[in-house]
Every structure is written in C-alpha cells, then in structure tokens.
Design an enzyme around this catalytic site. Sequence first.
Site, PDB file in Angstrom:
ATOM      1  N   HIS A 103      10.192  14.379  -4.156  1.00 28.86           N
ATOM      2  CA  HIS A 103      10.063  13.363  -5.210  1.00 28.86           C
ATOM      3  C   HIS A 103       9.413  12.116  -4.614  1.00 28.86           C
ATOM      4  CE1 HIS A 103      11.033  11.347  -8.951  1.00 28.86           C
ATOM      5  NE2 HIS A 103      11.401  10.307  -8.224  1.00 28.86           N
ATOM      6  N   LEU A 138      19.037  15.593 -12.737  1.00 33.63           N
ATOM      7  CA  LEU A 138      17.627  15.367 -12.405  1.00 33.63           C
ATOM      8  C   LEU A 138      17.472  14.393 -11.225  1.00 33.63           C
ATOM      9  CD1 LEU A 138      14.652  15.913 -13.340  1.00 33.63           C
ATOM     10  CD2 LEU A 138      14.844  13.767 -14.630  1.00 33.63           C
TER      11      LEU A 138
HETATM   12  C1  GAR Z   1       3.657  14.677  -5.599  1.00 38.08           C
HETATM   13  O1  GAR Z   1       3.529  13.304  -5.398  1.00 38.08           O
HETATM   14  C2  GAR Z   1       5.114  15.036  -5.833  1.00 38.08           C
HETATM   15  O2  GAR Z   1       6.001  14.276  -5.070  1.00 38.08           O
HETATM   16  C3  GAR Z   1       5.274  14.722  -7.292  1.00 38.08           C
HETATM   17  O3  GAR Z   1       4.089  15.185  -7.884  1.00 38.08           O
HETATM   18  C4  GAR Z   1       3.022  15.094  -6.928  1.00 38.08           C
HETATM   19  C5  GAR Z   1       2.374  16.443  -6.838  1.00 38.08           C
HETATM   20  O4  GAR Z   1       1.221  16.374  -6.033  1.00 38.08           O
HETATM   21  N1  GAR Z   1       6.415  15.360  -7.851  1.00 38.08           N
HETATM   22  C6  GAR Z   1       7.143  14.819  -8.811  1.00 38.08           C
HETATM   23  O5  GAR Z   1       6.883  13.759  -9.340  1.00 38.08           O
HETATM   24  C7  GAR Z   1       8.328  15.647  -9.232  1.00 38.08           C
HETATM   25  N2  GAR Z   1       9.220  14.869 -10.037  1.00 38.08           N
HETATM   26  P1  GAR Z   1       0.594  17.681  -5.423  1.00 38.08           P
HETATM   27  O6  GAR Z   1       0.391  18.650  -6.594  1.00 38.08           O
HETATM   28  O7  GAR Z   1      -0.701  17.222  -4.851  1.00 38.08           O
HETATM   29  O8  GAR Z   1       1.550  18.231  -4.399  1.00 38.08           O
END
Ligand code: GAR
Length: 204
Positions: A103, A138
């Site tokens: 996260h 969550l």
């Molecule tokens: C990342 O920053 C991850 O931490 C976030 O989405 C992005 C995905 O990037 N996840 C969340 O926000 C989950 N709640 P990526 O597809 O390049 O790994």
Amino acid sequence: MQSIVILISGRGSNMQALLAAELPVAAVISNNPQAAGLAFAHAQGIPTHALNHRDFSDRETFDRALMEIIDTYQPALVVLAGFMRILSEPFVSHYQGQLLNIHPSLLPAFPGLNTHEQALQEGVKIHGCTVHLVTSQLDRGPIIIQAAVPVLANDTPETLAARVLAQEHRIYPQAIKWVLQDKLNLTAQPAATIASCNSQSVLY
Ligand code: GAR
C-alpha cells in the site's frame, strides 16, 4: 517448490520488481484484460490469466472464480501488486496468513485511494509505503515492513508517488523473501496481531 501468484490490475511495476528479484512466480492474474503488466509477464514466459470482474454478477462470484484459478497453482503466497479490488470475506479467509498487499502510504495513515494527495493535503513531512498481511479490514492487516521517504516542499502527487514507488520496489521483494523463508513471527496483542521479522523491519 514454494511459489507465489501475483494479482495485478494495471501497470505492474511492482510485479516487475518481484520478477527481477527472481522470486518463484507461478502465475500473474489480472481482473483487467488490458493491464500492461499482463502483457509484460506473458512476454517473460510467465503463465497469465485475465479474469474480467465485469463478467461476473457480484463480488463473491468473481472472487470464487479467482480462487479456482489461483488454487490450481497451490501457491505458498498470493501477492497483491496494485490489485485494485476489495476482496470478499471468503477470499480473505481462504488465504489467511498467505495473502500480502503493498500500500502506498505509511499505514495506518491514509488507507484507501489517492494516498499521495492525502499526504500532501495533510502536510505530513514523511510518507512511504507498507507491506502487510491482508485481513478483512481494508488496509489494516499486520505490518511486515515499511519504507519512509521525505515529503519535499515542491512535491506534487506525481513526484511523491515516484519517490514512494522506488521504495515499494525495494521492500516488496524483501517482505516476500522473509515470509517464504518462514522468518515472520506473528504475536497476538490486545489491539491487533503484530508481525515482526528477525531482520530490520523499517528501511529508509
Ligand atoms: C502501487 O503504488 C501500489 O502500492 C498501489 O497501486 C500501485 C500499483 O502500481 N496499490 C494500491 O493502492 C492498493 N490499495 P504498479 O501496478 O506499477 O505496481
């Protein structure tokens, strides 16, 4: 051999970091057939699956179909890497202790979406990312590792996101290695279950 299944919804840069770390990735699955990360994994010869959540009538039916695919690989861990779906209680229970998420904030600060915007709005001076075990609450499972970055005066959500993302790519492979090496200790405390490792648990 112990393996991991990675769930993504988009770009898949965290997934790429896990592949670069030579973790034993059995498969990559996405709820979004257009996810750029799926094409990347496929080109690397990793088995991929697209399971469009829009083809299912409700969350639990989708989650059950997802579980069926995951379980054909019998993974030691299911790794959420930018998987932008809330998971149903049966799914979370089925993988209890085997489900990890990354996260983009220092939890418990800024759960949910738009974490970098939230951090800038609050004026925090330190921001970062968290790898945690997933529970039915969550963004609230036991924290395995966090990395912190400074928030700079001229940051935008994009510049801050990029600084945090570089740390995500560092700590997610580390956390998964600890869990696969059975280095994670879980301790029940009055308010929560606390995760700790033999090694350092915060990286700057
Ligand atoms: C990342 O920053 C991850 O931490 C976030 O989405 C992005 C995905 O990037 N996840 C969340 O926000 C989950 N709640 P990526 O597809 O390049 O790994």
